[in-house]
Motif scaffolding. Structure first.
Motif, PDB file in Angstrom:
ATOM      1  N   THR A 151      48.908  38.943  44.668  1.00 53.02           N
ATOM      2  CA  THR A 151      47.875  38.993  43.506  1.00 53.02           C
ATOM      3  C   THR A 151      45.963  38.616  44.148  1.00 53.02           C
ATOM      4  O   THR A 151      46.343  39.080  44.969  1.00 53.02           O
ATOM      5  CB  THR A 151      47.908  37.034  43.293  1.00 53.02           C
ATOM      6  OG1 THR A 151      47.112  36.734  42.080  1.00 53.02           O
ATOM      7  CG2 THR A 151      47.454  35.714  44.379  1.00 53.02           C
ATOM      8  N   SER A 152      45.914  38.371  42.914  1.00 56.71           N
ATOM      9  CA  SER A 152      43.577  38.337  43.368  1.00 56.71           C
ATOM     10  C   SER A 152      43.152  37.589  43.051  1.00 56.71           C
ATOM     11  O   SER A 152      43.457  36.738  41.882  1.00 56.71           O
ATOM     12  CB  SER A 152      43.436  39.999  43.041  1.00 56.71           C
ATOM     13  OG  SER A 152      43.518  40.181  41.749  1.00 56.71           O
ATOM     14  N   ALA A 153      41.599  37.261  43.278  1.00 52.04           N
ATOM     15  CA  ALA A 153      40.899  36.545  43.654  1.00 52.04           C
ATOM     16  C   ALA A 153      40.670  36.605  42.081  1.00 52.04           C
ATOM     17  O   ALA A 153      40.232  35.281  40.865  1.00 52.04           O
ATOM     18  CB  ALA A 153      39.207  36.677  44.310  1.00 52.04           C
TER      19      ALA A 153
ATOM     20  N   PRO B 160      45.793  37.691  38.316  1.00 52.95           N
ATOM     21  CA  PRO B 160      44.479  37.535  39.327  1.00 52.95           C
ATOM     22  C   PRO B 160      44.630  35.435  39.893  1.00 52.95           C
ATOM     23  O   PRO B 160      44.681  34.781  37.550  1.00 52.95           O
ATOM     24  CB  PRO B 160      43.373  37.526  38.924  1.00 52.95           C
ATOM     25  CG  PRO B 160      43.394  38.552  38.099  1.00 52.95           C
ATOM     26  CD  PRO B 160      44.879  38.175  37.134  1.00 52.95           C
ATOM     27  N   VAL B 161      45.075  35.105  40.564  1.00 51.31           N
ATOM     28  CA  VAL B 161      45.034  33.521  40.854  1.00 51.31           C
ATOM     29  C   VAL B 161      43.785  33.280  40.103  1.00 51.31           C
ATOM     30  O   VAL B 161      43.858  32.077  39.737  1.00 51.31           O
ATOM     31  CB  VAL B 161      45.755  33.169  41.631  1.00 51.31           C
ATOM     32  CG1 VAL B 161      44.641  32.874  43.335  1.00 51.31           C
ATOM     33  CG2 VAL B 161      46.207  31.642  41.925  1.00 51.31           C
ATOM     34  N   GLY B 162      42.405  33.455  40.284  1.00 47.03           N
ATOM     35  CA  GLY B 162      41.449  32.833  39.769  1.00 47.03           C
ATOM     36  C   GLY B 162      40.856  32.875  38.536  1.00 47.03           C
ATOM     37  O   GLY B 162      39.766  32.482  38.207  1.00 47.03           O
TER      38      GLY B 162
ATOM     39  N   LEU C 177      46.946  37.680  48.693  1.00 49.53           N
ATOM     40  CA  LEU C 177      45.953  37.768  48.467  1.00 49.53           C
ATOM     41  C   LEU C 177      44.772  38.674  48.683  1.00 49.53           C
ATOM     42  O   LEU C 177      43.755  39.677  49.576  1.00 49.53           O
ATOM     43  CB  LEU C 177      44.885  37.179  48.671  1.00 49.53           C
ATOM     44  CG  LEU C 177      42.899  36.288  47.266  1.00 49.53           C
ATOM     45  CD1 LEU C 177      43.840  35.896  46.383  1.00 49.53           C
ATOM     46  CD2 LEU C 177      42.550  34.972  48.119  1.00 49.53           C
TER      47      LEU C 177
ATOM     48  N   THR D  17      34.148  40.738  44.539  1.00 47.26           N
ATOM     49  CA  THR D  17      34.507  39.746  44.704  1.00 47.26           C
ATOM     50  C   THR D  17      33.728  38.705  45.398  1.00 47.26           C
ATOM     51  O   THR D  17      33.183  38.850  46.295  1.00 47.26           O
ATOM     52  CB  THR D  17      35.518  39.604  45.362  1.00 47.26           C
ATOM     53  OG1 THR D  17      37.181  40.711  44.849  1.00 47.26           O
ATOM     54  CG2 THR D  17      36.739  38.474  45.592  1.00 47.26           C
TER      55      THR D  17
ATOM     56  N   ARG E 153      37.878  29.551  46.234  1.00 49.83           N
ATOM     57  CA  ARG E 153      38.693  29.172  45.058  1.00 49.83           C
ATOM     58  C   ARG E 153      40.075  29.722  44.908  1.00 49.83           C
ATOM     59  O   ARG E 153      40.799  28.530  44.285  1.00 49.83           O
ATOM     60  CB  ARG E 153      38.144  29.294  43.981  1.00 49.83           C
ATOM     61  CG  ARG E 153      37.024  27.749  43.669  1.00 49.83           C
ATOM     62  CD  ARG E 153      36.607  27.992  42.000  1.00 49.83           C
ATOM     63  NE  ARG E 153      36.575  28.761  41.386  1.00 49.83           N
ATOM     64  CZ  ARG E 153      34.645  29.524  41.216  1.00 49.83           C
ATOM     65  NH1 ARG E 153      33.795  29.299  41.784  1.00 49.83           N
ATOM     66  NH2 ARG E 153      35.185  30.573  40.424  1.00 49.83           N
ATOM     67  N   ALA E 154      40.396  30.550  44.701  1.00 50.09           N
ATOM     68  CA  ALA E 154      41.615  31.461  44.916  1.00 50.09           C
ATOM     69  C   ALA E 154      42.760  30.560  45.725  1.00 50.09           C
ATOM     70  O   ALA E 154      44.216  30.534  46.128  1.00 50.09           O
ATOM     71  CB  ALA E 154      41.242  33.115  44.619  1.00 50.09           C
ATOM     72  N   LYS E 155      41.620  31.140  46.744  1.00 48.78           N
ATOM     73  CA  LYS E 155      42.756  30.535  48.285  1.00 48.78           C
ATOM     74  C   LYS E 155      43.116  29.587  48.166  1.00 48.78           C
ATOM     75  O   LYS E 155      44.510  28.486  48.197  1.00 48.78           O
ATOM     76  CB  LYS E 155      42.051  30.745  49.259  1.00 48.78           C
ATOM     77  CG  LYS E 155      42.696  30.450  50.639  1.00 48.78           C
ATOM     78  CD  LYS E 155      44.196  30.954  51.382  1.00 48.78           C
ATOM     79  CE  LYS E 155      44.123  30.945  52.517  1.00 48.78           C
ATOM     80  NZ  LYS E 155      44.544  29.297  53.248  1.00 48.78           N
TER      81      LYS E 155
ATOM     82  N   GLN F 270      43.756  27.164  45.356  1.00 49.10           N
ATOM     83  CA  GLN F 270      44.493  27.476  44.167  1.00 49.10           C
ATOM     84  C   GLN F 270      46.194  27.760  44.921  1.00 49.10           C
ATOM     85  O   GLN F 270      46.784  26.697  44.998  1.00 49.10           O
ATOM     86  CB  GLN F 270      44.033  28.426  43.161  1.00 49.10           C
ATOM     87  CG  GLN F 270      42.805  27.304  42.708  1.00 49.10           C
ATOM     88  CD  GLN F 270      42.746  28.863  41.061  1.00 49.10           C
ATOM     89  OE1 GLN F 270      42.280  29.445  41.193  1.00 49.10           O
ATOM     90  NE2 GLN F 270      43.269  27.747  39.581  1.00 49.10           N
TER      91      GLN F 270
END
Length: 232
Positions: free
Chosen positions: A53-55, A165-167, A184, A191, A198-200, A202
């Protein structure tokens, strides 16, 4: 990972598979290093299912998933790439495959065996996203998807899942607890630090096993470019 002209699409519109198109490049070597790092991370725990996934949008997660899949298959593993980005699927375009039938078609038509396609690399196959659903979040959260992914992972050495993207949306966070590890992807110069953090967070909040981050689109130093340009 580094910026490289080989990332550009070819005349057929397919691009991004630098591990297959330029196997002696610095970027291809970076994917082999990533493969090695993953192998070391799985010494104490089997790594059978991996989520990429990505931010944010445009960080290059799909390209990373595709090239990592090639690198893993080249090491002799049986690898299945699954496109779970039902909002903006991209694996089919990278490998020059039709979008459907794919994952969503197998989920809608109960009892239908998913159609996986050969990727032109021995040991590597791809399950495309399928027809776009009106409710991607419901598909991702369904028990039927979990059961399908579990069955598919049992037939290969490693299953790589490309997710949104998880973000931006909750899909990756919903899938993350069910896999053995998460990568990630963040993009150099693109980015934002707070978005990556925040992505991390989550992923941590749902108990995901984050194996690490891939820094994409890093510019190579001149001496590194010259080293690879002269064939080492």
């Amino acid at each position: 990972m580094s910026a490289d002209p080989s990332w550009a699409p070819d005349r057929n519109g397919h691009g991004g598979l630098i591990t297959a198109r330029s196997p002696r490049s610095a970027t291809a070597d970076a994917y082999r290093t990533l493969r090695t790092n993953l192998q070391f991370s799985s010494i104490d725990r089997d790594l059978r299912t991996l989520l990429v996934t990505s931010a944010g949008q445009g960080d290059g997660k799909t390209t990373v998933a595709a090239n990592l899949g090639v690198a893993l298959a080249e090491s002799g593993q049986r690898v299945l790439l699954v496109d779970c980005d039902l909002r903006r699927p991209g694996l089919h375009a990278i490998f020059g495959l039709p979008l459907s039938p794919g994952l969503t078609n197998a989920l809608v038509q109960e009892g239908t065996e998913p159609v996986t396609s050969a990727a032109g690399v021995p040991g590597l196959s791809v399950l495309t996203a399928g027809d776009p659903p009106p409710n991607p979040a419901e598909f991702i959260a369904s028990a039927r998807l979990r059961a399908l992914l579990e069955r598919l992972s049992g037939a290969v050495d490693l299953m790589l899942i490309d997710s949104p993207p998880v973000g931006l949306v909750a899909d990756a966070a919903a899938l993350a607890p069910s896999v053995d590890g998460v990568i990630l992807v963040v993009s150099a110069g693109r980015t934002k630090r707070d978005l990556a953090q925040r992505a991390k967070q989550q992923l941590d909040n749902v108990g995901a096993r984050v194996l690490g981050a891939v820094l994409n689109n890093v510019k190579l130093e001149r001496k590194v470019r010259e080293y690879y340009a002269t064939g080492r």
